[in-house]
Design a protein around this motif. Sequence first.
Motif, short mmCIF file in Angstrom:
data_model
loop_
_atom_site.label_atom_id
_atom_site.label_comp_id
_atom_site.label_asym_id
_atom_site.label_seq_id
_atom_site.Cartn_x
_atom_site.Cartn_y
_atom_site.Cartn_z
N UNK A 1 0.84 -0.99 0.11
CA UNK A 1 0.02 -0.06 -0.03
C UNK A 1 0.95 1.24 0.09
N UNK A 2 0.44 2.42 -0.30
CA UNK A 2 1.17 3.71 -0.17
C UNK A 2 0.27 4.73 0.08
N UNK A 3 0.98 5.75 0.63
CA UNK A 3 0.30 7.05 1.09
C UNK A 3 1.25 8.23 1.00
N UNK A 4 0.73 9.44 1.06
CA UNK A 4 1.42 10.58 0.57
C UNK A 4 0.49 11.77 1.28
N UNK A 5 1.37 12.84 1.56
CA UNK A 5 0.69 14.06 2.01
C UNK A 5 1.65 15.17 1.49
N UNK A 6 0.90 16.24 1.29
CA UNK A 6 1.42 17.39 0.61
C UNK A 6 2.89 17.82 1.46
N UNK A 7 4.01 17.88 0.67
CA UNK A 7 5.27 18.25 1.42
C UNK A 7 6.05 17.23 1.84
N UNK A 8 5.61 16.04 1.57
CA UNK A 8 6.43 14.58 1.81
C UNK A 8 6.50 13.90 0.89
N UNK A 9 7.25 13.06 0.91
CA UNK A 9 7.40 12.01 -0.21
C UNK A 9 6.39 10.80 -0.03
N UNK A 10 6.12 9.95 -1.12
CA UNK A 10 5.25 8.88 -1.06
C UNK A 10 6.17 7.57 -0.37
#
Length: 394
Positions: free
Chosen positions: A286-295
Amino acid sequence: SSGINAEYGGAENAENLDNCEIVAFGNGTLLIHPENMNSDGTVINDSTGESLALRALRRYLLDQIELAMKNKPSVYVKDRSNKYSIVEGTAFYMYTNSSPMGDCRAVNYGDKQKTAADTPAPTVNTPAPTVDTPTESTTAVGADGQTPMDVDKPRTWRRRGKIRIPETPKEDLGKITYTRKLKDGYSEIPSIFSDDVACHPIPSPSDKLALRQMCGVQGSILFNFSNPVYISKYLIGRSFNEESLKRALYDRVKDAPARITTAVEPQFQHVKWRASRLVERRSSWSYLWTQGHSVELIASSEGKQLSQCDGFSELLDVNKAKVNGRLAMSEYCTKALYTALSSVCASNKKPFAPKYSVTKTANTRYRTQKNIVIKHLKDTGMGIWIENPVKPEF
């Protein structure tokens, strides 16, 4: 399984979708294996898309709180209570490519369901009905007439790119659901019996979102600084049924006494999805991301991120043997989030408890509201909320 993957982003300034921007994203379908759960907060227990996106959103909110503390542009503004509230006119939308697993997908059409039994048997005077596929099919039509759902043989509904949604008994609508352990692993099959020893102790995404609709998506830790933040609108792709969504995410919790603030009733919008003939396969990643950070790539069964990965092409060749020694603590796990919060507090000279367990216990208002909602669900016959057997103690 087709249609289980979910991905979404929170949206701000969103009266018009042209004014939206994606600030958080998550994709996944699986849970951590119970034997890999621990009490040090270094693993992610729930790797379903909705849960991961909420984790990413909380990391985004922490970044925005830090900007507000430094008087920089932020979605937060300081209020009279010395806490931070979302700027007026800013809203968060959640998009999922399919209805969240759990009660959001529970449907019962009663006598409005159309089945093969309703079709009269052919006689010499009645021509046999024609079908447009090689296999026989049965279609259940929603009350609004706009949400046909295939209940065909698996080969047929997978080829059509649709989701098979079996009808739920009326007495089970609205109940808390869990996943059950099968012989070949864990599968997202609803189990309304909370004392079932085969149940994984993690409620479905539908149940978690309903709780957040009363307590806020910011969570207990950020509640020290942030007033409740709510999802104001859900944009849903496949298996959209507004009646089920409204019941699952709002109606069954709206009558619980509000101690923090009055819950906001969310809106629901169907996002049309173009069917694909490709069969989606459940991945162990699975994967996740948020603004200003890497996947981040997460090994769902382990609850940790895969480090030293050169990209998705390498991921396809990674097997279990190669993964050993390459898993690290995720930036979005509970311990990492609390460490980041502690750093923000220290740099801005804000008081904070050195231990996560102390801070979580001290948030009496948030904890009281959560317990009220859980008790309300139990008292109204919606089932028992199983507490995490491995609570963080760091």
